[in-house]
Design an enzyme around this catalytic site. Structure first.
Site, PDB file in Angstrom:
ATOM      1  N   GLY A 107       0.824  -1.217   0.000  1.00 23.25           N
ATOM      2  CA  GLY A 107       0.000   0.000   0.000  1.00 23.25           C
ATOM      3  C   GLY A 107       0.850   1.256   0.000  1.00 23.25           C
TER       4      GLY A 107
ATOM      5  N   ASP B 268      -3.243  -6.990  -4.996  1.00 27.27           N
ATOM      6  CA  ASP B 268      -4.164  -6.809  -3.871  1.00 27.27           C
ATOM      7  C   ASP B 268      -3.676  -7.749  -2.780  1.00 27.27           C
ATOM      8  OD1 ASP B 268      -6.179  -6.963  -2.010  1.00 27.27           O
ATOM      9  OD2 ASP B 268      -7.800  -7.227  -3.476  1.00 27.27           O
TER      10      ASP B 268
ATOM     11  N   TYR C  37     -12.062  -2.253  13.122  1.00 25.66           N
ATOM     12  CA  TYR C  37     -10.738  -1.848  12.604  1.00 25.66           C
ATOM     13  C   TYR C  37      -9.710  -1.974  13.728  1.00 25.66           C
ATOM     14  CZ  TYR C  37      -7.175   1.631  11.158  1.00 25.66           C
ATOM     15  OH  TYR C  37      -6.005   2.290  10.861  1.00 25.66           O
TER      16      TYR C  37
END
Ligand SMILES: NC(=O)c1ccc[n+]([C@@H]2O[C@H](COP(=O)([O-])OP(=O)(O)OC[C@H]3O[C@@H](n4cnc5c(N)ncnc54)[C@H](O)[C@@H]3O)[C@@H](O)[C@H]2O)c1
Length: 257
Positions: free
Chosen positions: A18, A68, A160
Protein backbone atom coordinates in the site's frame (compact mmCIF):
# COMPACT_ATOMS: atom_id res chain seq x y z
CA UNK A 1 28.54 0.26 14.45
CA UNK A 2 26.84 2.37 11.79
CA UNK A 3 29.06 5.23 10.66
CA UNK A 4 27.34 6.34 7.46
CA UNK A 5 23.71 6.97 8.37
CA UNK A 6 22.91 8.18 4.87
CA UNK A 7 22.99 4.62 3.47
CA UNK A 8 22.63 2.60 6.60
CA UNK A 9 20.34 0.01 5.04
CA UNK A 10 22.26 -0.02 1.75
CA UNK A 11 22.08 -3.34 -0.07
CA UNK A 12 18.81 -4.43 1.55
CA UNK A 13 15.72 -5.28 -0.49
CA UNK A 14 12.41 -4.01 0.91
CA UNK A 15 8.72 -4.24 0.06
CA UNK A 16 6.15 -1.77 1.36
CA UNK A 17 2.50 -2.72 0.86
CA UNK A 18 0.00 0.00 0.00
CA UNK A 19 2.90 2.33 -0.74
CA UNK A 20 1.23 4.24 -3.56
CA UNK A 21 0.08 6.96 -1.14
CA UNK A 22 0.19 8.23 2.42
CA UNK A 23 2.24 6.63 5.15
CA UNK A 24 3.45 3.76 2.93
CA UNK A 25 4.72 6.15 0.25
CA UNK A 26 6.64 8.12 2.89
CA UNK A 27 8.18 4.94 4.33
CA UNK A 28 9.15 3.70 0.84
CA UNK A 29 10.84 7.04 0.08
CA UNK A 30 12.73 7.02 3.38
CA UNK A 31 13.84 3.38 2.99
CA UNK A 32 15.18 4.24 -0.47
CA UNK A 33 16.97 7.34 0.90
CA UNK A 34 18.63 5.06 3.47
CA UNK A 35 19.93 2.88 0.63
CA UNK A 36 17.40 0.04 0.25
CA UNK A 37 16.10 -1.18 -3.11
CA UNK A 38 12.34 -0.84 -2.66
CA UNK A 39 9.40 -2.70 -4.14
CA UNK A 40 6.42 -0.34 -4.09
CA UNK A 41 3.21 -2.37 -3.83
CA UNK A 42 -0.23 -0.96 -4.46
CA UNK A 43 -3.60 -1.90 -5.92
CA UNK A 44 -3.13 0.88 -8.47
CA UNK A 45 -0.26 0.66 -10.94
CA UNK A 46 -0.18 4.40 -11.62
CA UNK A 47 0.24 5.22 -7.92
CA UNK A 48 3.05 2.69 -7.47
CA UNK A 49 4.78 3.90 -10.65
CA UNK A 50 4.55 7.54 -9.55
CA UNK A 51 6.22 6.75 -6.21
CA UNK A 52 8.95 4.76 -8.01
CA UNK A 53 9.53 7.75 -10.31
CA UNK A 54 9.86 10.05 -7.28
CA UNK A 55 12.39 7.69 -5.71
CA UNK A 56 14.25 7.44 -9.02
CA UNK A 57 14.43 11.25 -9.31
CA UNK A 58 16.19 11.31 -5.92
CA UNK A 59 18.71 8.73 -7.14
CA UNK A 60 17.11 5.82 -5.27
CA UNK A 61 16.13 2.40 -6.53
CA UNK A 62 12.48 1.30 -6.68
CA UNK A 63 10.16 -0.89 -8.71
CA UNK A 64 6.37 -1.15 -8.69
CA UNK A 65 4.56 -4.39 -7.92
CA UNK A 66 0.81 -4.37 -8.33
CA UNK A 67 -1.16 -6.77 -6.13
CA UNK A 68 -4.16 -6.81 -3.87
CA UNK A 69 -2.61 -8.06 -0.65
CA UNK A 70 -5.98 -9.55 0.35
CA UNK A 71 -5.89 -11.87 -2.66
CA UNK A 72 -3.80 -14.95 -1.82
CA UNK A 73 -3.04 -15.82 -5.45
CA UNK A 74 -1.98 -12.25 -6.14
CA UNK A 75 0.38 -12.45 -3.15
CA UNK A 76 1.94 -15.63 -4.57
CA UNK A 77 2.42 -13.85 -7.91
CA UNK A 78 3.91 -10.83 -6.13
CA UNK A 79 6.37 -13.09 -4.31
CA UNK A 80 7.40 -14.70 -7.61
CA UNK A 81 7.93 -11.24 -9.11
CA UNK A 82 9.96 -9.77 -6.24
CA UNK A 83 11.88 -12.82 -5.05
CA UNK A 84 13.02 -12.91 -1.42
CA UNK A 85 13.15 -9.79 0.70
CA UNK A 86 15.16 -8.50 3.61
CA UNK A 87 12.52 -6.05 4.80
CA UNK A 88 8.72 -6.34 4.70
CA UNK A 89 6.55 -3.41 5.75
CA UNK A 90 2.90 -4.43 6.08
CA UNK A 91 1.42 -0.98 5.63
CA UNK A 92 -1.79 -1.39 3.60
CA UNK A 93 -4.64 -1.02 6.08
CA UNK A 94 -7.29 1.33 4.75
CA UNK A 95 -9.58 -0.47 2.26
CA UNK A 96 -10.44 1.45 -0.92
CA UNK A 97 -13.97 2.05 0.41
CA UNK A 98 -12.50 3.58 3.60
CA UNK A 99 -13.10 2.65 7.23
CA UNK A 100 -16.64 2.36 8.55
CA UNK A 101 -17.02 5.05 11.20
CA UNK A 102 -20.18 3.87 12.92
CA UNK A 103 -21.13 2.52 16.35
CA UNK A 104 -20.53 -1.22 16.39
CA UNK A 105 -24.21 -1.89 17.00
CA UNK A 106 -25.00 -0.33 13.60
CA UNK A 107 -22.46 -2.48 11.72
CA UNK A 108 -22.60 -5.98 10.28
CA UNK A 109 -20.30 -8.57 8.68
CA UNK A 110 -20.27 -6.60 5.42
CA UNK A 111 -18.50 -3.80 7.34
CA UNK A 112 -16.24 -6.11 9.35
CA UNK A 113 -14.94 -8.47 6.68
CA UNK A 114 -12.94 -6.01 4.52
CA UNK A 115 -11.26 -4.57 7.62
CA UNK A 116 -10.32 -7.99 9.00
CA UNK A 117 -9.14 -9.21 5.58
CA UNK A 118 -6.81 -6.24 5.06
CA UNK A 119 -5.60 -5.58 8.59
CA UNK A 120 -5.19 -9.15 9.77
CA UNK A 121 -5.53 -11.81 7.06
CA UNK A 122 -3.38 -9.91 4.53
CA UNK A 123 -0.69 -9.30 7.16
CA UNK A 124 -0.60 -13.06 7.81
CA UNK A 125 -0.66 -13.92 4.10
CA UNK A 126 2.09 -11.55 2.98
CA UNK A 127 4.27 -12.36 6.00
CA UNK A 128 3.80 -16.10 5.37
CA UNK A 129 4.94 -15.66 1.77
CA UNK A 130 8.18 -13.82 2.61
CA UNK A 131 9.19 -15.30 5.97
CA UNK A 132 10.79 -18.55 4.68
CA UNK A 133 13.29 -16.55 2.60
CA UNK A 134 14.22 -14.43 5.62
CA UNK A 135 14.68 -17.50 7.82
CA UNK A 136 16.81 -19.15 5.15
CA UNK A 137 19.01 -16.06 4.79
CA UNK A 138 19.10 -15.60 8.59
CA UNK A 139 18.18 -11.92 8.37
CA UNK A 140 14.81 -10.25 8.16
CA UNK A 141 12.77 -7.28 9.33
CA UNK A 142 8.99 -7.39 9.46
CA UNK A 143 7.25 -4.18 10.42
CA UNK A 144 3.48 -3.80 10.53
CA UNK A 145 1.73 -0.43 10.60
CA UNK A 146 -1.06 -0.49 13.18
CA UNK A 147 -3.11 2.09 15.00
CA UNK A 148 -3.97 3.52 18.38
CA UNK A 149 -7.49 2.35 17.50
CA UNK A 150 -6.10 -1.11 18.32
CA UNK A 151 -3.76 -0.12 21.15
CA UNK A 152 -6.14 2.16 23.06
CA UNK A 153 -9.54 1.56 21.42
CA UNK A 154 -11.65 4.19 19.67
CA UNK A 155 -15.38 4.70 19.44
CA UNK A 156 -16.87 3.92 16.01
CA UNK A 157 -13.69 2.14 14.81
CA UNK A 158 -14.14 -0.96 16.91
CA UNK A 159 -13.58 -3.71 14.34
CA UNK A 160 -10.74 -1.85 12.60
CA UNK A 161 -9.14 -1.54 16.06
CA UNK A 162 -9.77 -5.21 16.79
CA UNK A 163 -8.06 -6.28 13.55
CA UNK A 164 -5.08 -3.98 14.30
CA UNK A 165 -4.86 -5.37 17.85
CA UNK A 166 -4.81 -8.89 16.40
CA UNK A 167 -1.97 -7.91 14.05
CA UNK A 168 -0.03 -6.65 17.09
CA UNK A 169 -0.64 -9.95 18.90
CA UNK A 170 0.49 -11.85 15.81
CA UNK A 171 3.68 -9.79 15.66
CA UNK A 172 4.52 -10.44 19.31
CA UNK A 173 4.05 -14.20 18.92
CA UNK A 174 5.93 -14.37 15.63
CA UNK A 175 8.80 -12.37 17.12
CA UNK A 176 9.17 -15.06 19.78
CA UNK A 177 9.25 -17.75 17.08
CA UNK A 178 11.70 -16.27 14.61
CA UNK A 179 14.13 -14.20 16.66
CA UNK A 180 16.63 -17.03 16.73
CA UNK A 181 16.70 -16.95 12.91
CA UNK A 182 17.77 -13.30 12.80
CA UNK A 183 14.29 -12.04 11.95
CA UNK A 184 12.72 -9.24 14.00
CA UNK A 185 9.00 -8.45 14.05
CA UNK A 186 7.66 -5.12 15.29
CA UNK A 187 4.75 -2.71 14.89
CA UNK A 188 4.33 1.03 14.82
CA UNK A 189 0.94 2.22 16.05
CA UNK A 190 -0.14 5.53 14.56
CA UNK A 191 -2.39 8.29 15.77
CA UNK A 192 -4.59 10.27 13.40
CA UNK A 193 -2.86 11.65 10.33
CA UNK A 194 -3.87 14.80 8.48
CA UNK A 195 -4.30 12.81 5.29
CA UNK A 196 -6.87 11.74 2.69
CA UNK A 197 -10.54 12.40 3.36
CA UNK A 198 -9.78 13.85 6.81
CA UNK A 199 -7.32 16.37 5.33
CA UNK A 200 -10.00 17.42 2.84
CA UNK A 201 -12.57 17.82 5.63
CA UNK A 202 -10.09 19.92 7.68
CA UNK A 203 -9.44 22.06 4.60
CA UNK A 204 -13.17 22.82 4.47
CA UNK A 205 -13.61 23.11 8.26
CA UNK A 206 -10.37 24.24 9.95
CA UNK A 207 -12.11 24.14 13.37
CA UNK A 208 -12.33 20.33 12.97
CA UNK A 209 -8.54 20.12 12.70
CA UNK A 210 -8.09 22.36 15.74
CA UNK A 211 -10.54 20.29 17.78
CA UNK A 212 -8.88 16.98 16.88
CA UNK A 213 -5.40 18.39 17.53
CA UNK A 214 -6.33 19.28 21.13
CA UNK A 215 -6.14 15.58 22.07
CA UNK A 216 -2.44 15.51 21.05
CA UNK A 217 0.18 16.73 23.53
CA UNK A 218 2.36 18.00 20.68
CA UNK A 219 -0.61 20.11 19.54
CA UNK A 220 -1.07 18.79 16.02
CA UNK A 221 -2.29 15.78 14.07
CA UNK A 222 0.26 13.51 12.41
CA UNK A 223 1.73 14.06 8.96
CA UNK A 224 2.24 10.99 6.80
CA UNK A 225 5.99 11.56 6.95
CA UNK A 226 6.11 11.31 10.77
CA UNK A 227 6.37 7.48 11.09
CA UNK A 228 9.03 6.99 8.38
CA UNK A 229 12.25 7.65 10.38
CA UNK A 230 11.34 5.13 13.10
CA UNK A 231 10.20 2.64 10.45
CA UNK A 232 13.61 2.81 8.77
CA UNK A 233 15.45 2.45 12.07
CA UNK A 234 13.41 -0.64 13.01
CA UNK A 235 14.23 -2.14 9.60
CA UNK A 236 17.98 -1.66 10.02
CA UNK A 237 20.86 -3.66 11.47
CA UNK A 238 20.88 -1.16 14.31
CA UNK A 239 17.58 -2.63 15.56
CA UNK A 240 18.71 -6.26 15.76
CA UNK A 241 17.91 -6.43 19.50
CA UNK A 242 14.47 -4.83 19.19
CA UNK A 243 11.67 -7.28 18.51
CA UNK A 244 8.11 -8.11 19.55
CA UNK A 245 7.40 -4.44 20.27
CA UNK A 246 4.69 -1.97 19.40
CA UNK A 247 5.89 1.64 19.17
CA UNK A 248 3.37 4.48 19.18
CA UNK A 249 3.99 7.27 16.69
CA UNK A 250 1.13 9.44 17.81
CA UNK A 251 2.23 12.82 19.16
CA UNK A 252 1.82 11.52 22.70
CA UNK A 253 -1.89 10.73 22.28
CA UNK A 254 -1.75 7.41 24.16
CA UNK A 255 1.65 6.80 25.77
CA UNK A 256 2.91 3.23 26.10
CA UNK A 257 3.92 2.01 29.54
N1 LIG B 1 -4.27 7.77 8.04
C1 LIG B 1 -4.37 7.68 9.36
O1 LIG B 1 -4.83 8.59 10.06
C2 LIG B 1 -3.92 6.41 10.04
C3 LIG B 1 -4.01 6.35 11.44
C4 LIG B 1 -3.59 5.20 12.09
C5 LIG B 1 -3.08 4.14 11.35
N2 LIG B 1 -3.03 4.23 10.00
C6 LIG B 1 -2.53 3.08 9.26
O2 LIG B 1 -1.47 3.49 8.42
C7 LIG B 1 -1.44 2.68 7.25
C8 LIG B 1 -1.44 3.55 6.01
O3 LIG B 1 -2.60 4.37 6.03
P1 LIG B 1 -2.79 5.58 4.98
O4 LIG B 1 -3.81 6.49 5.60
O5 LIG B 1 -1.48 6.10 4.55
O6 LIG B 1 -3.47 4.76 3.78
P2 LIG B 1 -4.10 5.30 2.37
O7 LIG B 1 -5.58 5.31 2.46
O8 LIG B 1 -3.40 6.54 1.96
O9 LIG B 1 -3.74 4.07 1.43
C9 LIG B 1 -2.43 3.84 1.00
C10 LIG B 1 -2.47 2.93 -0.22
O10 LIG B 1 -2.89 1.61 0.13
C11 LIG B 1 -3.39 1.03 -1.05
N3 LIG B 1 -4.17 -0.19 -0.75
C12 LIG B 1 -5.38 -0.27 -0.16
N4 LIG B 1 -5.79 -1.55 -0.12
C13 LIG B 1 -4.80 -2.30 -0.68
C14 LIG B 1 -4.66 -3.68 -0.93
N5 LIG B 1 -5.62 -4.55 -0.62
N6 LIG B 1 -3.53 -4.12 -1.55
C15 LIG B 1 -2.55 -3.25 -1.90
N7 LIG B 1 -2.65 -1.90 -1.67
C16 LIG B 1 -3.76 -1.44 -1.08
C17 LIG B 1 -4.24 2.14 -1.64
O11 LIG B 1 -4.47 1.96 -3.03
C18 LIG B 1 -3.41 3.40 -1.33
O12 LIG B 1 -2.65 3.83 -2.44
C19 LIG B 1 -2.64 1.73 7.36
O13 LIG B 1 -2.25 0.49 7.88
C20 LIG B 1 -3.55 2.45 8.33
O14 LIG B 1 -4.41 1.55 8.99
C21 LIG B 1 -3.42 5.33 9.33
Amino acid sequence: MIRDWSRFIGGRVALVTGAGAGVGRAIALQLARAGAAVWVNDLHAERAEKVCAEIGEEGGEARPVVADVCDREAVVRMHTETGPLDILVNNAGIPPEGITVKPFVETGPEDWDPLIRLNLAAVLGVTRAYLPGMIERRWGRILTVTSDAGRRGERKQVVYGAAKAAAMGFSRGLAAEVGRHGVTVNCIALGTMRHGALAEAIERHPELGARLARAYPVGRLGEVEDPAPLAVLLCSDAASWITGQVYPVDGGYFPAL
